[in-house]
Design a protein around this motif. Structure first.
Motif, PDB file in Angstrom:
ATOM      1  N   UNK A  65       0.955  -1.299  -0.075  1.00 10.84           N
ATOM      2  CA  UNK A  65       0.234   0.032  -0.100  1.00 10.84           C
ATOM      3  C   UNK A  65       0.695   1.230  -0.179  1.00 10.84           C
ATOM      4  N   UNK A  66       2.108   0.949  -0.039  1.00 14.32           N
ATOM      5  CA  UNK A  66       3.029   2.181   0.115  1.00 14.32           C
ATOM      6  C   UNK A  66       3.572   2.514  -1.363  1.00 14.32           C
ATOM      7  N   UNK A  67       4.279   3.630  -1.187  1.00 10.40           N
ATOM      8  CA  UNK A  67       4.344   4.355  -2.641  1.00 10.40           C
ATOM      9  C   UNK A  67       5.374   3.643  -3.365  1.00 10.40           C
ATOM     10  N   UNK A  68       6.452   2.939  -2.962  1.00  4.92           N
ATOM     11  CA  UNK A  68       7.375   2.535  -3.998  1.00  4.92           C
ATOM     12  C   UNK A  68       6.994   1.043  -4.596  1.00  4.92           C
ATOM     13  N   UNK A  69       6.090   0.660  -3.715  1.00  7.24           N
ATOM     14  CA  UNK A  69       5.455  -0.937  -4.106  1.00  7.24           C
ATOM     15  C   UNK A  69       4.490  -0.490  -5.112  1.00  7.24           C
ATOM     16  N   UNK A  70       3.840   0.695  -4.870  1.00 10.44           N
ATOM     17  CA  UNK A  70       2.835   1.193  -6.082  1.00 10.44           C
ATOM     18  C   UNK A  70       3.315   1.502  -7.362  1.00 10.44           C
ATOM     19  N   UNK A  71       4.592   2.039  -7.281  1.00  5.88           N
ATOM     20  CA  UNK A  71       5.479   2.479  -8.195  1.00  5.88           C
ATOM     21  C   UNK A  71       6.172   1.153  -9.057  1.00  5.88           C
ATOM     22  N   UNK A  72       6.547   0.355  -8.394  1.00  7.03           N
ATOM     23  CA  UNK A  72       7.021  -0.932  -8.912  1.00  7.03           C
ATOM     24  C   UNK A  72       5.916  -1.732  -9.790  1.00  7.03           C
ATOM     25  N   UNK A  73       4.736  -1.899  -8.935  1.00  8.45           N
ATOM     26  CA  UNK A  73       3.387  -2.400  -9.660  1.00  8.45           C
ATOM     27  C   UNK A  73       3.136  -1.799 -10.915  1.00  8.45           C
ATOM     28  N   UNK A  74       3.150  -0.347 -10.894  1.00 11.75           N
ATOM     29  CA  UNK A  74       2.859   0.362 -12.142  1.00 11.75           C
ATOM     30  C   UNK A  74       3.826   0.018 -13.324  1.00 11.75           C
ATOM     31  N   UNK A  75       5.164  -0.041 -12.768  1.00  7.04           N
ATOM     32  CA  UNK A  75       6.187  -0.409 -13.844  1.00  7.04           C
ATOM     33  C   UNK A  75       6.025  -1.803 -14.432  1.00  7.04           C
ATOM     34  N   UNK A  76       5.634  -2.525 -13.471  1.00  3.67           N
ATOM     35  CA  UNK A  76       5.378  -4.062 -13.983  1.00  3.67           C
ATOM     36  C   UNK A  76       4.282  -4.092 -14.923  1.00  3.67           C
ATOM     37  N   UNK A  77       3.254  -3.303 -14.717  1.00  7.77           N
ATOM     38  CA  UNK A  77       1.948  -3.619 -15.441  1.00  7.77           C
ATOM     39  C   UNK A  77       2.271  -2.656 -16.801  1.00  7.77           C
ATOM     40  N   UNK A  78       3.034  -1.480 -16.609  1.00  5.21           N
ATOM     41  CA  UNK A  78       3.311  -0.681 -17.769  1.00  5.21           C
ATOM     42  C   UNK A  78       4.254  -1.553 -18.891  1.00  5.21           C
ATOM     43  N   UNK A  79       5.190  -2.386 -18.477  1.00 11.40           N
ATOM     44  CA  UNK A  79       5.851  -3.100 -19.168  1.00 11.40           C
ATOM     45  C   UNK A  79       4.943  -4.338 -19.778  1.00 11.40           C
ATOM     46  N   UNK A  80       3.735  -4.602 -19.495  1.00 13.77           N
ATOM     47  CA  UNK A  80       3.033  -5.474 -20.144  1.00 13.77           C
ATOM     48  C   UNK A  80       2.307  -4.666 -21.143  1.00 13.77           C
ATOM     49  N   UNK A  81       1.955  -3.675 -20.780  1.00 14.94           N
ATOM     50  CA  UNK A  81       1.306  -2.769 -21.806  1.00 14.94           C
ATOM     51  C   UNK A  81       2.175  -2.524 -23.055  1.00 14.94           C
ATOM     52  N   UNK A  82       3.469  -2.216 -22.621  1.00 16.11           N
ATOM     53  CA  UNK A  82       4.390  -2.209 -23.860  1.00 16.11           C
ATOM     54  C   UNK A  82       4.318  -3.193 -24.842  1.00 16.11           C
ATOM     55  N   UNK A  83       4.666  -4.295 -24.002  1.00 14.90           N
ATOM     56  CA  UNK A  83       4.639  -5.736 -24.954  1.00 14.90           C
ATOM     57  C   UNK A  83       3.321  -5.926 -25.796  1.00 14.90           C
ATOM     58  N   UNK A  84       2.297  -5.783 -25.090  1.00 12.46           N
ATOM     59  CA  UNK A  84       1.038  -5.714 -25.736  1.00 12.46           C
ATOM     60  C   UNK A  84       1.009  -5.046 -27.041  1.00 12.46           C
ATOM     61  N   UNK A  85       1.272  -3.976 -26.787  1.00 10.59           N
ATOM     62  CA  UNK A  85       1.360  -2.833 -28.017  1.00 10.59           C
ATOM     63  C   UNK A  85       2.340  -3.216 -29.100  1.00 10.59           C
ATOM     64  N   UNK A  86       3.463  -3.669 -28.641  1.00  7.02           N
ATOM     65  CA  UNK A  86       4.792  -3.954 -29.464  1.00  7.02           C
ATOM     66  C   UNK A  86       4.206  -5.165 -30.537  1.00  7.02           C
TER      67      UNK A  86
END
Ligand code: PLP
Length: 415
Positions: A65-86
């Protein structure tokens, strides 16, 4: 104007500065790295993304629930999104992170395969497959008393499509083939192969091993119509230990989990467990967040250069090296497909590939020697192994010149 722009974008001297390893020495000589099919080198942007993750927001994901975990989760999901687009998947739900191509194929065999393959069913692969796309199917066939059928390769190193058509039958359940051969460089007509499999039986699952294609050419999974498409980050300028299984959502939804534990569940009690939705159903345990972050950076890097520019440069290197190699007496190129990526395998009369590789290393030239995890293909060509040079867009014709001189010297000494 476009041409000038592309030329300017593709200034190889500038690009080489992005890869610190290309400035190093090997055996006192500038490193000439021609083993890109085994793994590619990493640009600063990827190395920095990994370092930034560990320095600034390393945390476990999806449950903080803390900021760096949220940031890491977002980075992980952003990577998935990037691959999906790619790869033009229809949703992030179709992108599953694995350890690489090998694990992705194992996931398919253990989950889809164990569920859907029965005695007497047929699985088609080809003579040019990497062991990662042979052994899992052999194991599945043994377990299920299914039949493994193999598409032959002609003398040029191309799939014999008529033979493939003959192998397709009403028992065909799976077709699993490489997009590009890691040993021959052959670019297979996968769109046509998928179409033929679906015409034979729309229920046949087609798996494309894209380990050698994803870094060289645009891949559009929807356009191809593949049911599954798999690849590894480390061959596309990203970190090791992570790769992708793309699967059509309608298939993934019906497939049972491959591994079980945390994250892949929805609810657990001692009376039973319900599973999470895709893709998390297939991502048990703490995932490789660092790898996902690095893989996204690698795709950003590829996009900043452009796959069209990359393939143009690599084709030029392939043509140049092929011409020079073909001039050498006693040297035979294994794999002369009309449609070929920047991979050249060759043998030299009477010489051992390993010895040639060791001699080249003395000149700072890194090539691969041996079977390249394609032993059945070596049997097909009745050879004990090859020397393989595989080029990336950051390689140069000057490097090829040094390689040719070193190779000629090695042949002279060893003969
Ligand atoms: N398939 C092909 C065509 C390959 O070239 C490779 C690696 O060389 C693999 C599968 C296995 O990839 P990984 O070792 O990254 O799982």
């Amino acid at each position: 104007m476009q041409e000038i722009l592309e030329k300017k974008i593709f200034d190889v001297d500038e690009i080489r500065k992005d890869f610190p390893i290309l400035e190093t020495l090997s055996n006192g000589r500038p490193l000439i790295y021609f083993d890109n099919a085994a793994t590619s080198q990493k640009p600063n942007s990827v190395i920095n993304a990994l370092s930034d993750y560990y320095r600034n927001y390393n945390a476990n994901i999806h449950r903080g629930v803390y900021s760096i975990s949220i940031k890491a989760s977002e980075a992980y999901e952003n990577a998935k999104n990037k691959i999906k687009e790619f790869i033009n998947a229809s949703s992030e739900r179709e992108i599953i992170f694995t350890r690489g191509t090998t694990e992705a194929i194992n996931l398919i065999t253990y989950s889809y395969g164990l569920e859907n393959i029965h005695e007497g069913d047929e699985i088609i692969i080809s003579e040019m497959e990497h062991h990662a796309n042979i052994v899992p199917w052999q194991v599945l066939c043994q377990k299920k008393k299914a039949v493994l059928k193999v598409i032959p390769v002609n003398n040029n190193g191309e799939l014999v499509i008529e033979e493939y058509q003959n192998l397709l039958s009403k028992r065909t359940r799976i077709v699993s083939l490489c997009h590009i051969s890691n040993t021959l460089g052959t670019i297979n007509p996968v769109k046509e192969i998928i179409k033929l499999a679906k015409l034979n039986n729309p229920e046949t699952a087609v798996i494309i091993d894209g380990a050698q294609a994803i870094q060289h050419m645009p891949v559009d999974v929807m356009e191809l119509g593949a049911d599954f498409y798999v690849f590894s980050s480390h061959k596309m300028y990203g970190p090791m230990g992570i790769g992708v299984l793309y699967g059509k959502a309608e298939l993934l939804e019906k497939m049972p989990p491959y591994q079980t534990g945390g994250d892949m569940i929805s609810r657990v009690s001692f009376n039973g467990t319900s599973y999470n939705d895709i893709p998390m159903k297939f991502e048990a345990g703490t995932p490789n967040v660092e790898g996902a972050v690095g893989m996204k950076a690698a795709i950003d890097y590829i996009e900043s250069i452009g796959l069209k520019n990359i393939s143009t440069a690599e084709n030029e290197l392939l043509a140049y090296a092929s011409e020079k190699l073909n001039e050498i007496e006693g040297l035979s190129v294994i794999g002369n497909a009309k449609n070929k990526a920047s991979v050249i395998s060759f043998t030299v009369n009477g010489l051992n590939a390993f010895d040639i590789g060791v001699m080249l290393d003395g000149s700072g030239v890194a090539v691969r020697t041996g079977l390249h995890c394609t032993e059945p293909l070596m049997d097909r060509f009745k050879i004990a192994g090859t020397v393989r040079a595989s080029f990336a867009f950051y390689n140069t014709k000057d490097e090829i010149d040094v390689f040719i001189i070193a190779l000629k010297k090695a042949i002279e000494i060893l003969s």
